[in-house]
Design a protein around this motif. Structure first.
Motif, short mmCIF file in Angstrom:
data_model
loop_
_atom_site.label_atom_id
_atom_site.label_comp_id
_atom_site.label_asym_id
_atom_site.label_seq_id
_atom_site.Cartn_x
_atom_site.Cartn_y
_atom_site.Cartn_z
N ASN A 2 25.75 0.90 14.65
CA ASN A 2 24.68 1.80 15.07
C ASN A 2 25.19 3.13 15.59
OD1 ASN A 2 22.74 -0.08 14.44
ND2 ASN A 2 22.72 -0.99 16.48
N ARG A 3 26.47 3.43 15.45
CA ARG A 3 26.98 4.71 15.91
C ARG A 3 26.52 5.81 14.95
NH1 ARG A 3 31.27 2.55 12.99
NH2 ARG A 3 32.42 4.06 11.77
N ARG B 203 32.02 -1.94 21.59
CA ARG B 203 31.53 -0.80 20.84
C ARG B 203 30.81 -1.31 19.60
NH1 ARG B 203 34.99 4.40 18.71
NH2 ARG B 203 33.21 5.50 17.88
N ASN B 204 29.65 -0.79 19.35
CA ASN B 204 28.86 -1.18 18.19
C ASN B 204 29.22 -0.21 17.06
OD1 ASN B 204 27.05 -1.93 16.30
ND2 ASN B 204 25.29 -1.95 17.66
N TYR B 205 29.91 -0.73 16.05
CA TYR B 205 30.33 0.11 14.94
C TYR B 205 29.22 0.31 13.91
CZ TYR B 205 35.08 -0.23 16.68
OH TYR B 205 36.20 -0.16 17.45
#
Length: 124
Positions: free
Chosen positions: A14-15, A10-12
């Motif tokens: 670009n959320r 999970r990309n924290y």
């Protein structure tokens, strides 16, 4: 590259709910502005509090006292000292007069019982 379909990350950053980040250029400019503000604050404190003294940050800094060296000329004669005392007394009187003018709420204090004044505005 992975081949297992159960692996994920999970990309924290670009959320959608991630906090906004600023660019490096803006961060550098912000750091420069804060450094200048800290330098201005230090200068203002040094200006407003001369009793604090000067702290040397570099061991190579030094100063020479030209007034107390052995070859220094005599400072002033007796006449000059008396004149300076008169000038300082006049300056103290002017300072007291300015203080009395700027603070009328203080009032007038007398020590001589023969002095009196008449108030023409509040008489009956």
């Amino acid at each position: 590259k992975t081949t297992d379909p159960t692996l994920f990350g999970r990309n924290y950053f670009n959320r959608y709910s991630a906090p906004e980040t600023e660019e490096d250029e803006f961060a550098d400019e912000r750091a420069e502005i804060l450094a200048e503000a800290a330098a201005f604050k230090k200068s203002a404190v040094a200006y407003l509090h001369p009793e604090v003294g000067v702290c040397l940050e570099d061991a190579n800094l030094f100063g020479r006292n030209y007034f107390e060296r052995a070859s220094a000329p005599d400072v002033e004669s007796m006449e000059e000292a008396e004149e300076r005392a008169k000038i300082l007394a006049e300056a103290a009187a002017l300072k007291q007069l300015a203080s009395d003018y700027m603070h009328p709420e203080v009032g007038v204090k007398t020590t001589d019982p023969t002095l009196f004044g008449r108030n023409y505005f509040n008489r009956y």
